[in-house]
Design an enzyme around this catalytic site. Structure first.
Site, PDB file in Angstrom:
ATOM      1  N   LEU A   1       0.929  -1.226   0.022  1.00 50.16           N
ATOM      2  CA  LEU A   1       0.096   0.074  -0.044  1.00 50.16           C
ATOM      3  C   LEU A   1       0.738   1.251   0.030  1.00 50.16           C
ATOM      4  CD1 LEU A   1      -2.687  -1.135   2.555  1.00 50.16           C
ATOM      5  CD2 LEU A   1      -3.040  -0.846   0.108  1.00 50.16           C
TER       6      LEU A   1
ATOM      7  N   GLY B   1      -9.806 -11.077 -10.866  1.00 50.71           N
ATOM      8  CA  GLY B   1      -8.595 -12.427 -10.820  1.00 50.71           C
ATOM      9  C   GLY B   1      -8.368 -13.018 -12.155  1.00 50.71           C
ATOM     10  N   GLY B   2      -7.309 -12.523 -12.622  1.00 55.91           N
ATOM     11  CA  GLY B   2      -6.821 -13.193 -14.127  1.00 55.91           C
ATOM     12  C   GLY B   2      -7.494 -13.002 -15.091  1.00 55.91           C
TER      13      GLY B   2
ATOM     14  N   ASN C   1     -10.362   3.594  -4.130  1.00 56.45           N
ATOM     15  CA  ASN C   1     -10.004   2.506  -3.111  1.00 56.45           C
ATOM     16  C   ASN C   1      -9.487   2.903  -1.900  1.00 56.45           C
ATOM     17  OD1 ASN C   1      -8.002   0.373  -2.026  1.00 56.45           O
ATOM     18  ND2 ASN C   1      -9.104  -0.897  -3.775  1.00 56.45           N
TER      19      ASN C   1
ATOM     20  N   CYS D   1      -6.077  -6.417   1.971  1.00 57.22           N
ATOM     21  CA  CYS D   1      -4.751  -6.638   1.682  1.00 57.22           C
ATOM     22  C   CYS D   1      -3.808  -7.622   2.299  1.00 57.22           C
ATOM     23  CB  CYS D   1      -4.292  -5.298   1.756  1.00 57.22           C
ATOM     24  SG  CYS D   1      -2.530  -4.827   1.218  1.00 57.22           S
TER      25      CYS D   1
ATOM     26  N   ILE E   1     -11.660 -11.162  -6.467  1.00 58.67           N
ATOM     27  CA  ILE E   1     -10.946 -11.290  -5.173  1.00 58.67           C
ATOM     28  C   ILE E   1      -9.559 -10.533  -5.297  1.00 58.67           C
ATOM     29  CG2 ILE E   1     -11.639 -13.632  -4.641  1.00 58.67           C
ATOM     30  CD1 ILE E   1      -9.389 -14.781  -6.231  1.00 58.67           C
ATOM     31  N   ASN E   2      -9.179 -10.054  -4.066  1.00 59.97           N
ATOM     32  CA  ASN E   2      -7.938  -9.385  -3.940  1.00 59.97           C
ATOM     33  C   ASN E   2      -6.897 -10.713  -4.205  1.00 59.97           C
ATOM     34  OD1 ASN E   2      -5.681  -7.884  -3.061  1.00 59.97           O
ATOM     35  ND2 ASN E   2      -7.131  -6.968  -1.685  1.00 59.97           N
TER      36      ASN E   2
END
Lengths: 243, 303
Positions: free
Chosen positions: B73, B244-245, B100, B131, B192-193
């Site tokens: 961060l 995600g991806g 964010n 995080c 998702i993170n």
């Protein structure tokens, strides 16, 4: 920054584990010695940042040491192969501060960006000295090329198998100069920092995510605030570096 | 003509393509190379109350089809975001942006959201309770339904703007956490993170990353993200931002079929800076190829 496709026109071994690659394409984003490009390699997720050794209107020359998968892949490329590259990255060296007699100090894989810097400074009429350090004779490269630019060149090897025996910091102790520029391993930087007599600029290496300032992966703290090695670097001034 | 418009908690976005926080800075690195107004919106760099340098370097490691980061961060702090970053952004991005926000205590989350709330450029909040790279905060709020509920409830009190809670995959039951956020009044879920990951250097025999463990993202995590979005979609009524991806238009459709109202693209921006622009351009033909007229129609269609 631009993303461009380049053609490999040369990829040859010039010393132990050391390759010279010439690629042709758009070089307009490269404006200063010491900048770098970020190369997409087949089957690897992250690009590989490599410093620009030299460039003209149509070609970029890079010299790289094979140290892992990425550079290993690169060494297998052939003339005619295409490469997807982000070009014109990093701040590069500031040549305006050199004074009349700058000193260039390179260590092993850190030597390439000093070549175009040397060329640029000589074209500005500077009388310069170059000190290049290697581990051993088989790793020596570009001695002739630096000499043919008109620079005074001193080569040293750690094992004494070629040129002077010792490290670059041992050599520069006895030299007089107006400013210095360097690129090489951290151990060399620390030795230089102990003996350097003037202001100067160091070009740093760090593991990068993007290479263009987006991910903050390669940040460092300096006396002038946080900097990204890929964006506000890789070249930092001696006065701002926190060792 | 296909319709790519999406209603995200009362604000229509032109398309569901949203660069993810931490891979797009505050927009400038990308506005220099293309007009970022082609995007649906973007989620700006995770912002905290105080300035943060983040974790020691190296904080990047490569993996098969992905990247581990432990940036932690790094950001200039909320005051500088307001005084410097948002005014700069105003000159190159004319749509509402996602703010964010992260924190180390409940008070910090609340403070930062409150401080940003009246900034007119901000359309939505994305509250990062996931995080993996900071200790004593961040992910710990997102690993229990009770604390996720609490953060959501408190930030909802200080802003009228929609709140999306960004969830971690590093939990035993992401559905219960998503439901807790919904129960506390969240307007949406962001998921998702990064998944926790690690690399070890064979030469030094030590972890590659200074912090040893980091957050893994990139193409490799798409199936993990998809199944989590799929499960959460069945449990909540609020919109989901699927992350995600994702690296191409077909991935976007797949994530929306699982239940996402829009998607975020993270790691791919770092290696392919034009990817979001390219996906925006490719989306209409991908929709035609699969017989889709309006993107809103396919949200959750796989169920």
């Amino acid at each position: 920054m631009k993303q461009k496709i380049y053609k490999v026109t040369e990829n040859t071994k010039i010393a132990k584990n050391t390759f010279k690659m010439v690629i042709s394409g758009d070089t307009s984003e490269i404006t200063k010695p010491g900048q770098f490009i970020n190369i997409k390699i087949n089957n690897l997720f992250l690009r590989r940042p490599i410093s620009v050794c030299d460039y003209d209107e149509k070609n970029i020359t890079i010299i790289y040491k094979v140290v892992g998968k990425g550079t290993g892949e690169m060494s297998n490329l052939k003339s005619g192969d295409s490469l997807d590259i982000l070009t014109g990255l990093g701040n590069g060296y500031d040549t305006s501060k050199s004074g009349a007699n700058p000193l260039l100090i390179g260590g092993g894989g850190g030597i390439p960006p000093l070549y175009n810097l040397c060329k640029t400074l000589i074209s500005c009429g500077k009388d310069l000295q170059v000190v290049l350090g290697f581990n051993t004779k088989e790793e020596v490269f570009y001695e002739k090329e630096f000499k043919s630019l008109g620079a005074k060149v001193c080569i040293c090897t750690a094992d004494g198998s070629y040129g002077e025996k010792g490290f670059t910091a041992d050599i520069i102790k006895n030299l007089n100069y107006t400013y210095f520029y360097t690129c090489g391993p951290m151990s060399m930087f620390k030795a230089i920092e102990n003996v350097a007599k003037t202001s100067g600029q160091y070009s740093f290496e760090e593991r990068m995510g993007c290479g263009f300032g987006a991910c903050m992966g390669c940040s460092c703290k300096t006396k002038y605030g946080n900097k990204r090695i890929c964006k506000e670097g890789p070249v930092l001034e001696r006065e701002e570096i926190i060792w | 003509m296909v319709n790519t418009k999406i209603n995200l908690s009362g604000i229509f976005i032109d398309n569901p393509i949203i660069p993810a926080s931490g891979t797009f800075g505050y927009g400038h690195e990308f506005s220099n190379i293309y007009d970022i107004n082609c995007l649906g919106t973007f989620s700006f760099k995770g912002t905290t109350k105080e300035e943060r340098f983040g974790n020691p370097t190296p904080r990047i490691a490569e993996c098969a089809e992905g990247i581990i980061n432990s940036v932690g961060l790094q950001n200039p702090g909320v005051e500088k975001v307001i005084s410097e970053e948002l005014p700069k952004l105003k000159k190159c991005f004319f749509k509402p942006v996602i703010a964010n926000v992260s924190g180390f205590s409940l008070e910090e989350y609340v403070y930062t959201c409150q401080r940003l709330s009246d900034q007119e450029q901000i359309g939505w909040f994305e509250v990062n309770i996931s995080c993996p790279n900071i200790h004593g905060g961040g992910m710990s709020f997102g690993t229990f339904p009770e604390s996720a509920f609490k953060v959501t409830k408190e930030v909802k009190k200080v802003t009228a703007k929609p709140i999306y809670m960004k969830l971690s995959p590093n939990v035993t039951d992401i559905v219960s956490i998503a439901k807790a956020c919904e129960d506390a009044g969240a307007d949406g879920i962001s998921m998702i993170n990064t998944s926790m990951g690690m690399r070890i250097d064979l030469k030094t025999k030590k972890p590659v990353i200074a912090n040893k463990i980091g957050g893994f993202s990139g193409k490799a995590i798409k199936p993990i993200a998809l199944q989590m979005v799929y499960k959460v979609y069945e449990a909540v009524k609020i919109p989901i931002l699927g992350i995600g991806g994702i690296s191409n238009a077909e991935d976007v459709l797949e994530m929306m079929l699982a239940g996402a109202s829009a998607v975020q693209i993270g790691a791919q921006n770092l290696i392919d800076p034009y990817v979001c622009k390219n996906i925006v351009e490719d989306l209409p033909s991908a929709m035609q190829k699969y017989g889709i007229n309006s993107l809103e129609d396919i949200i959750g269609e796989a169920h």
